[in-house]
Design a protein around this motif. Structure first.
Motif, short mmCIF file in Angstrom:
data_model
loop_
_atom_site.label_atom_id
_atom_site.label_comp_id
_atom_site.label_asym_id
_atom_site.label_seq_id
_atom_site.Cartn_x
_atom_site.Cartn_y
_atom_site.Cartn_z
N TRP A 131 0.84 -1.20 0.00
CA TRP A 131 0.00 0.00 0.00
C TRP A 131 0.87 1.25 0.00
CZ3 TRP A 131 -5.34 0.39 -0.20
CH2 TRP A 131 -5.84 1.68 -0.07
N GLU B 10 -7.07 -5.47 -1.83
CA GLU B 10 -7.39 -4.18 -1.22
C GLU B 10 -6.73 -3.02 -1.95
OE1 GLU B 10 -7.51 -7.45 1.81
OE2 GLU B 10 -6.05 -6.78 0.33
N GLU C 200 -8.67 -0.44 -4.00
CA GLU C 200 -9.35 0.73 -3.44
C GLU C 200 -8.69 2.03 -3.90
OE1 GLU C 200 -9.88 0.29 0.78
OE2 GLU C 200 -10.77 -1.68 0.53
N ASN D 73 -8.25 2.65 -6.90
CA ASN D 73 -8.78 2.81 -8.25
C ASN D 73 -9.22 4.25 -8.47
OD1 ASN D 73 -9.36 1.62 -10.72
ND2 ASN D 73 -11.51 1.37 -10.21
N ASP D 74 -8.61 4.90 -9.47
CA ASP D 74 -8.88 6.30 -9.76
C ASP D 74 -8.65 6.56 -11.25
OD1 ASP D 74 -9.35 9.03 -9.53
OD2 ASP D 74 -7.35 9.48 -8.78
N ARG E 210 -11.61 -9.87 3.92
CA ARG E 210 -12.71 -8.90 3.83
C ARG E 210 -13.54 -8.88 5.10
NH1 ARG E 210 -13.70 -11.11 -2.09
NH2 ARG E 210 -13.33 -12.95 -0.85
N ARG F 116 -13.21 -5.90 7.61
CA ARG F 116 -13.83 -4.59 7.36
C ARG F 116 -15.27 -4.52 7.84
NH1 ARG F 116 -12.35 -3.91 1.33
NH2 ARG F 116 -10.28 -4.71 1.48
#
Length: 119
Positions: free
Chosen positions: A29, A51, A54, A56-57, A115, A118
């Motif tokens: 990360w 993960e 996340e 993603n842009d 998962r 979370r």
């Protein structure tokens, strides 16, 4: 990387692997976030840390997965598409390569779904 140029390509296979899952995820990360934030380059990263998706842009960051077909068995289609894998296929692959049923049963009973942390 400090001297990366606009048109450079960086390919990293299994970023964050080779250490514990917790440390590996943290490294994956952190390194990925640093590259996205501070460098203008093409960066391709393979990872089992779903993960990371996340981040993603589009169009700068996109999650890509490889398609599979599941019926009675697993078929690898070798085709990439946008998105994130919705399940782990490790036990399916272990079955394909002939791991004995006792070991597979133990793995099914003791596998951990990240998962759940979370929820």
């Amino acid at each position: 990387i400090q001297t990366s140029l606009k048109n450079d390509l960086l390919v990293v296979d299994e970023i964050g692997r080779g250490t514990s899952s917790f440390d590996g995820f943290g490294l994956a990360w952190g390194i990925t976030a640093e590259l996205i934030k501070n460098f203008v380059l093409f960066f391709v990263c393979s990872s089992h840390f779903t993960e990371l998706a996340e981040m993603n842009d589009p169009p700068r960051v996109r999650a890509i997965k490889f398609k599979v077909m599941m019926h009675d068995n697993l078929t690898l289609l070798y085709k990439a598409e946008e998105g994130v894998a919705d399940q782990s296929l490790g036990i399916h692959v272990a079955t394909m390569v002939g791991i004995d049923e006792e070991t597979l049963a133990w793995a099914r009973r003791n596998s951990f779904d990240w998962r759940r942390l979370r929820n």
